[in-house]
Design a protein around this motif. Structure first.
Motif, PDB file in Angstrom:
ATOM      1  N   CYS A 111       0.849  -1.204   0.000  1.00  0.00           N
ATOM      2  CA  CYS A 111       0.000   0.000   0.000  1.00  0.00           C
ATOM      3  C   CYS A 111       0.880   1.248   0.000  1.00  0.00           C
ATOM      4  O   CYS A 111       0.672   2.165   0.800  1.00  0.00           O
ATOM      5  CB  CYS A 111      -0.926   0.034   1.210  1.00  0.00           C
ATOM      6  SG  CYS A 111      -1.836  -1.470   1.500  1.00  0.00           S
TER       7      CYS A 111
ATOM      8  N   ASN B 366     -12.768 -11.218   4.022  1.00  0.00           N
ATOM      9  CA  ASN B 366     -12.881  -9.790   4.307  1.00  0.00           C
ATOM     10  C   ASN B 366     -11.543  -9.094   4.113  1.00  0.00           C
ATOM     11  O   ASN B 366     -11.456  -8.041   3.469  1.00  0.00           O
ATOM     12  CB  ASN B 366     -13.359  -9.561   5.732  1.00  0.00           C
ATOM     13  CG  ASN B 366     -13.273  -8.085   6.076  1.00  0.00           C
ATOM     14  OD1 ASN B 366     -14.080  -7.286   5.623  1.00  0.00           O
ATOM     15  ND2 ASN B 366     -12.230  -7.701   6.821  1.00  0.00           N
ATOM     16  N   ASN B 367     -10.477  -9.684   4.672  1.00  0.00           N
ATOM     17  CA  ASN B 367      -9.152  -9.071   4.567  1.00  0.00           C
ATOM     18  C   ASN B 367      -8.746  -8.944   3.100  1.00  0.00           C
ATOM     19  O   ASN B 367      -8.163  -7.937   2.688  1.00  0.00           O
ATOM     20  CB  ASN B 367      -8.116  -9.910   5.326  1.00  0.00           C
ATOM     21  CG  ASN B 367      -8.411  -9.973   6.825  1.00  0.00           C
ATOM     22  OD1 ASN B 367      -9.282  -9.250   7.321  1.00  0.00           O
ATOM     23  ND2 ASN B 367      -7.715 -10.832   7.531  1.00  0.00           N
ATOM     24  N   TYR B 370     -10.739  -6.069   1.352  1.00  0.00           N
ATOM     25  CA  TYR B 370     -10.212  -4.751   1.708  1.00  0.00           C
ATOM     26  C   TYR B 370      -8.935  -4.455   0.926  1.00  0.00           C
ATOM     27  O   TYR B 370      -8.764  -3.395   0.336  1.00  0.00           O
ATOM     28  CB  TYR B 370      -9.928  -4.687   3.212  1.00  0.00           C
ATOM     29  CG  TYR B 370      -9.113  -3.477   3.583  1.00  0.00           C
ATOM     30  CD1 TYR B 370      -9.710  -2.227   3.706  1.00  0.00           C
ATOM     31  CD2 TYR B 370      -7.737  -3.577   3.767  1.00  0.00           C
ATOM     32  CE1 TYR B 370      -8.947  -1.101   4.018  1.00  0.00           C
ATOM     33  CE2 TYR B 370      -6.972  -2.465   4.076  1.00  0.00           C
ATOM     34  CZ  TYR B 370      -7.588  -1.235   4.194  1.00  0.00           C
ATOM     35  OH  TYR B 370      -6.834  -0.128   4.483  1.00  0.00           O
ATOM     36  N   TYR B 371      -8.022  -5.431   0.942  1.00  0.00           N
ATOM     37  CA  TYR B 371      -6.746  -5.250   0.236  1.00  0.00           C
ATOM     38  C   TYR B 371      -6.988  -5.046  -1.255  1.00  0.00           C
ATOM     39  O   TYR B 371      -6.373  -4.184  -1.888  1.00  0.00           O
ATOM     40  CB  TYR B 371      -5.857  -6.474   0.457  1.00  0.00           C
ATOM     41  CG  TYR B 371      -4.609  -6.494  -0.397  1.00  0.00           C
ATOM     42  CD1 TYR B 371      -3.546  -5.639  -0.117  1.00  0.00           C
ATOM     43  CD2 TYR B 371      -4.507  -7.351  -1.481  1.00  0.00           C
ATOM     44  CE1 TYR B 371      -2.403  -5.654  -0.903  1.00  0.00           C
ATOM     45  CE2 TYR B 371      -3.366  -7.373  -2.271  1.00  0.00           C
ATOM     46  CZ  TYR B 371      -2.320  -6.523  -1.984  1.00  0.00           C
ATOM     47  OH  TYR B 371      -1.196  -6.530  -2.763  1.00  0.00           O
ATOM     48  N   THR B 374      -7.619  -1.676  -2.417  1.00  0.00           N
ATOM     49  CA  THR B 374      -6.481  -0.746  -2.437  1.00  0.00           C
ATOM     50  C   THR B 374      -5.629  -0.925  -3.693  1.00  0.00           C
ATOM     51  O   THR B 374      -4.768  -0.097  -3.984  1.00  0.00           O
ATOM     52  CB  THR B 374      -5.545  -0.958  -1.226  1.00  0.00           C
ATOM     53  OG1 THR B 374      -4.832  -2.196  -1.400  1.00  0.00           O
ATOM     54  CG2 THR B 374      -6.305  -1.000   0.077  1.00  0.00           C
TER      55      THR B 374
ATOM     56  N   LYS C 362      -1.236  -0.308   7.917  1.00  0.00           N
ATOM     57  CA  LYS C 362      -2.548   0.123   7.420  1.00  0.00           C
ATOM     58  C   LYS C 362      -3.452  -1.094   7.205  1.00  0.00           C
ATOM     59  O   LYS C 362      -4.606  -1.111   7.633  1.00  0.00           O
ATOM     60  CB  LYS C 362      -2.326   0.853   6.086  1.00  0.00           C
ATOM     61  CG  LYS C 362      -3.517   1.628   5.583  1.00  0.00           C
ATOM     62  CD  LYS C 362      -3.151   2.333   4.261  1.00  0.00           C
ATOM     63  CE  LYS C 362      -4.387   2.506   3.395  1.00  0.00           C
ATOM     64  NZ  LYS C 362      -4.027   2.847   2.002  1.00  0.00           N
ATOM     65  N   GLU C 363      -2.900  -2.117   6.558  1.00  0.00           N
ATOM     66  CA  GLU C 363      -3.688  -3.308   6.261  1.00  0.00           C
ATOM     67  C   GLU C 363      -3.999  -4.094   7.548  1.00  0.00           C
ATOM     68  O   GLU C 363      -5.117  -4.562   7.744  1.00  0.00           O
ATOM     69  CB  GLU C 363      -2.883  -4.185   5.284  1.00  0.00           C
ATOM     70  CG  GLU C 363      -3.704  -5.255   4.596  1.00  0.00           C
ATOM     71  CD  GLU C 363      -2.846  -6.089   3.627  1.00  0.00           C
ATOM     72  OE1 GLU C 363      -1.674  -5.710   3.370  1.00  0.00           O
ATOM     73  OE2 GLU C 363      -3.341  -7.115   3.150  1.00  0.00           O
ATOM     74  N   ASN C 366      -6.763  -2.468   9.481  1.00  0.00           N
ATOM     75  CA  ASN C 366      -8.091  -2.735   8.913  1.00  0.00           C
ATOM     76  C   ASN C 366      -8.549  -4.131   9.270  1.00  0.00           C
ATOM     77  O   ASN C 366      -9.684  -4.340   9.710  1.00  0.00           O
ATOM     78  CB  ASN C 366      -8.071  -2.596   7.397  1.00  0.00           C
ATOM     79  CG  ASN C 366      -9.391  -3.080   6.823  1.00  0.00           C
ATOM     80  OD1 ASN C 366     -10.403  -2.404   6.926  1.00  0.00           O
ATOM     81  ND2 ASN C 366      -9.407  -4.298   6.281  1.00  0.00           N
ATOM     82  N   ASN C 367      -7.668  -5.114   9.100  1.00  0.00           N
ATOM     83  CA  ASN C 367      -8.032  -6.501   9.400  1.00  0.00           C
ATOM     84  C   ASN C 367      -8.429  -6.651  10.871  1.00  0.00           C
ATOM     85  O   ASN C 367      -9.370  -7.361  11.207  1.00  0.00           O
ATOM     86  CB  ASN C 367      -6.866  -7.443   9.069  1.00  0.00           C
ATOM     87  CG  ASN C 367      -6.518  -7.426   7.593  1.00  0.00           C
ATOM     88  OD1 ASN C 367      -7.243  -6.844   6.786  1.00  0.00           O
ATOM     89  ND2 ASN C 367      -5.407  -8.038   7.227  1.00  0.00           N
ATOM     90  N   TYR C 370     -11.928  -5.094  11.545  1.00  0.00           N
ATOM     91  CA  TYR C 370     -13.009  -5.968  11.083  1.00  0.00           C
ATOM     92  C   TYR C 370     -13.223  -7.108  12.067  1.00  0.00           C
ATOM     93  O   TYR C 370     -14.351  -7.405  12.469  1.00  0.00           O
ATOM     94  CB  TYR C 370     -12.673  -6.534   9.695  1.00  0.00           C
ATOM     95  CG  TYR C 370     -13.591  -7.656   9.303  1.00  0.00           C
ATOM     96  CD1 TYR C 370     -14.866  -7.381   8.801  1.00  0.00           C
ATOM     97  CD2 TYR C 370     -13.213  -8.989   9.466  1.00  0.00           C
ATOM     98  CE1 TYR C 370     -15.734  -8.409   8.474  1.00  0.00           C
ATOM     99  CE2 TYR C 370     -14.077 -10.024   9.140  1.00  0.00           C
ATOM    100  CZ  TYR C 370     -15.327  -9.737   8.646  1.00  0.00           C
ATOM    101  OH  TYR C 370     -16.181 -10.756   8.326  1.00  0.00           O
TER     102      TYR C 370
END
Lengths: 376, 376, 376, 376
Positions: A111, B366-367, B370-371, B374, C362-363, C366-367, C370
């Motif tokens: 990212c 889900n992970n 999200y990735y 991006t 960042k990732e 987020n994980n 969730y």
């Protein structure tokens, strides 16, 4: 044995820690520096090679040049690291990834918007530390009469069919070569191939063969896939930047041969023990070394950094834009060979320690001698 | 994720345990059996294939077909295991190692006099369990639209230059092929090559290409050599019995190309995100997947067990003696492709779990989502 | 994540490389130095502590204080390393191993005659690098509101029964303490215990409790023994020099309690989610964190280096001889607590990265978010 | 050596695969069954123990009772697995987690609503496979004169201060005991403690001491924290369900002792080599075995499944509800000792193979003999 490496291309230094290396091995820093120099120089290398004079510092793990059995830490300072220590504001973001490098895949993975934050680690400068680790391993292997050497067998469209009879022949012939070749005729054409690419602002790849002699039968294992010596060697060589293919022994040639002519018949004589008439299998059968020389071959892709840079996309604007022009080399096939030799040295050291224990050289040597007696 | 396999060729059963596989994945035994069948049948396979009808038993790890997150144990019974359970006296020692097999290297490694004690495990029968593990992984990968397929591009001296445009083309064309080819003209010649070898009591090798599509950018890593996706894939494929070479993308062809024409230029479009005009790098740059299909190629050596067996040495007498004649196949290139598909499936599953966690499918999805957002 | 450490007590420097640490984490060297200082100072520490002023150098892995996802190399120079660089002749062989140290076991393991070649690495100086690694991890964990702290609950024959209600209470009370205690009454007696040992040229051990708060439920695993969080924590803490026992939660007290009164009943409230009335299990059930604070306790043995040294044997003469008198501390219980905090930080960081991926902060965040939503 | 285990409590079978176990070791299934029986019976065990008669099937890895060096697969069928194969509809969801078990932490970790999907694997039934692996290892260790035994030193509020002089004393005294004790007086009180808990529908924990004798000096390592023998043992023992504390040697007692009286002075005699007058360090100094018996102690918590079940919460309704009442034992301290013996056997086998290689017993024995000669 396990090791980790660290360091960015323009950071303060690159470094490595080797853990599980046996006690009692004499390590000369000069022999590490010699490998580092071999990695640096080469007919196709560019300007940065001129400004670097890599010298290893052995920070820990030795006392009076002898390993203590404790982790060995090595460090090589980067001469050129002003860029890295500049303030964020001092450097513009690098937004255009170069095709053929980790640039785009790395930015996506992490990212990241600034390609510089990827290329600093993905740079081949990282292989300096692998060469250091390998050069330590080579000094260990020498105590077991294991020699490792390489030669360039192809550059661009020129390839040589010359086959060496022994590692001694490789060492002798490449010693007189400008391009680490064993075929002086083809070498001239290869040099011309590099010069031609340089004139055009282009780059060129090639093929290197890496040999190890003196490897006793019985390293590696057929019992689980990840212990096979061929699988391990393959990973160690394919992990070198720019390497895109690995062959063991006859490799792809096997596909075109019949079984009746391709396998290495078994013979025995009192002085040599078991031996083979040919070595198509490259010294490995069923994932286990068989006592013949380990023979591997790797393909090296042309360096992706070009004077007339390739088409790419600006990560933030998403607009088409040419990749940046960065100082670079024309051909790194020789260097890839040096790195490959050292990766093979690491792999064989680990395999030897797996079989014979890893505490002290004295104990390993005894275990080795006992086993060796059972071989014939 | 990690797994171990067990089992001898003529033992009671072969088995595997997979640990760290996520919870919540639907696993159909029928899809595992389908892969097992693909491994068994094939134009060049021999008689034993006729007597085996491998069927997996899933001993643990599922409840109502859904994974529990607990270790998955699979077991495939051997139909033919009378030999193994016979008393020691009932079987003569096998004292002559076959060239090209693990026989001699294994005997030396393990201080063993009876080749049978080596070949029972080094037999390719062990790949049944790898196919089981891979077939479980394929069902996981399908949930992320990752497809894996293979095709035979060479048998003996016949090779096909046909290049597929997509994995869908591979699946479609090989579906109609007897030899898992995408080139029906060359297929006829390949079949004749196998028949010719069979008539002569000989064996023949070949080349298989293995593809994976739908792999997102960002798997693998450039940070340490052993995390690189190319290095891992290389080890997983080279570990297959008889495989002697591995290429990623253009592989050895890179050596002959200039940099200006060999790298895959970067493009962007709103619907596809970043994409490439070519895929010479085989979907991997800097050890990281870049979003294009993963393309690999392997060389398979001819089977070393021949009707007119090869020259060898009796381990105990040290006298010259021909290797024993054992029931065998003529060409296993198709099967090697099936095994390679499944090894690639294992490798990609591990890489995906490394990036997105491995507890439950729900969380991983889900992970991933999200990735994925991006990425473009 | 994985890390290696290197360095001898009187070598040039101690160092560590951390690989697999996520990208995007802000690391302040000052916070590492703060932990290093806490490790050094302490009521029972001896003279060497006065001459060392450990300061970390971050050699690689950061750019503008932010991690790059690349390996982090840290280095701490040894002030006192003249001895080590002296020629072999300049130093007599140390032939008498000290009871309670690695001296004898190490010499036997490595076929070594000179104890100095063992003690240089087995010295607790090595824990400097573990503290560096832990201090990096603490900065990562802070981003997830995970706090780690410790307090001394026993020194010699004095022990305190005071139980903190929260980690905040530990931080507050130890902040005012000379000996990192939460019980000011008992602290006075502990200090007197140390002074008494010092006056007698003796040493004294103790007990430290280490807490981590803010750890979400779901770290660790019940699926294979080596993934259990309690097993991992236990290894990480027991690996600290001088630690001879580890308890999780009520530990040995459990042995004396009935089931009806010892387990932590489960409750739910909208704001807190699931919670427990007690925390005898120390935040771990079935090898998995349950959301309550992680509570561990370690026993630290008295330092084995004494002014009136212990009876031993000269390795080469095999004659009875007193162990050498070396500069040393009286009580290192506080320091052991600092090291234990940092080992716990490493363990929890690894467990968190196992569950949520490890590429970029960042990732991971987020994980985590969730997953956290699914918890209640 | 590495191993994986699989299997649910009410699945078809539990199983394990051991990889890297040396060739040439004689394995008697009867000795594995003997350990399995010891695990099952015991004064405090409940009803299920009556219906199980665990018998190991060795599926692969042996030929005529001798290991082949190939992976060993063992399988133990579950007698009671009707529940597991029932259709989803046939079984109600189990929605109330039991305090003290993995139930809630597991459901949270895996986003699971049905506790049964967690408890099937987290059940102590899984330890059957660990005992199988350990029982294989014990047969290997016996070839090096390594003996492992355990005794119960505490049950509930009753504890025994009796100290054995040798492992032979433990074996002799526990052989005559109903509760695996060495203190017949205290044993009566312990039995009464169990009976009292049973009468009240309660459960009770305890303390077990596990010894290993005959372990040569030099196993483990001081070079990296994760190679220390104390750290490894600690993880292996703490990983046993219900274990909440681990001590090595004097453990927590060290905290109350002065250095001058707590360390084990070193002595030498021609017949025994180096020896110690005491063994407070429990056979490990600096993470390395020192030749004295390995002495460890574990705390076992009371079983959390009670007749008068504990307060909990329904996961789906979030309402307060009592945990379900499940068939269970009163006291599993003896069984925990059996499991601990076998975990210690695994740990020591791995450590021995690390030091002496792992290919064949013949080679390992030679390497061991050579090393052993250097020890004195």
């Amino acid at each position: 044995m396990r090791f980790l490496t660290a360091g960015e291309s323009h950071g303060q230094a690159v470094s490595a820690i080797i853990e599980g290396f046996p006690k009692g091995v004499k390590i000369e820093a000069s022999l590490i520096n010699k490998e580092l120099k071999k990695r640096m120089v080469g007919f196709g290398r560019g300007k940065r090679m001129g400004i670097e004079h890599d010298r290893v510092e052995i920070v820990s793990g030795l006392r009076n040049k002898i390993t203590l059995g404790s982790p060995i830490c090595v460090l090589v300072k980067n001469k050129d690291h002003k860029i890295f220590t500049q303030k964020k504001d001092g450097l513009k973001i690098l937004a255009v990834p170069r095709p053929g490098h980790a640039d785009l895949a790395g930015c996506l993975k992490y990212c990241e918007q600034d390609v510089r934050n990827i290329l600093e680690r993905s740079s081949a400068r990282e292989t300096v530390t692998r060469v250091c680790v390998g050069a330590v391993c080579k000094q260990f292997l020498a105590g077991f009469n294991i020699k490792i050497s390489s030669f360039v067998s192809g550059v661009g469209k020129i390839s040589s069919a010359a086959r060496p009879k022994s590692i001694e022949e490789i060492i002798k012939k490449t010693g007189k070569s400008k391009l680490n070749c064993i075929d002086s005729e083809k070498e001239k054409l290869m040099i011309e191939e590099i010069n031609s690419a340089r004139r055009l602002g282009d780059t060129v790849g090639g093929i290197v063969e890496v040999w190890a002699s003196g490897v006793c039968a019985g390293l590696g294992s057929v019992m689980h896939f990840d212990k096979r010596l061929d699988a391990k060697i393959s990973a160690y060589l394919m992990s070198i930047p720019s390497v895109k293919a690995v062959e063991i022994g006859a490799g792809f040639k096997y596909a075109g041969l019949r079984g009746s002519v391709s396998h290495d018949t078994i013979h025995f004589s009192a002085d040599k023990g078991f031996w083979r008439k040919s070595n198509n299998c490259g010294g490995i059968e069923g994932g286990i070394s068989n006592g013949e020389p380990i023979v591997t071959r790797i393909a090296v892709k042309p360096i992706p950094t070009l004077k007339d840079s390739l088409i790419s996309v600006n990560i933030s604007t998403k607009k088409k834009q040419k990749a940046p022009v960065v100082r670079s080399d024309v051909c790194v096939v020789e260097s890839a060979g040096v790195i490959a030799e050292n990766m093979l040295a690491i792999c064989l050291t680990e395999s030897l320690l797996d079989k014979f224990g890893s505490d002290s050289l004295k104990e390993i040597k005894n275990n080795f001698r006992y086993y060796f007696k059972t071989l014939s």
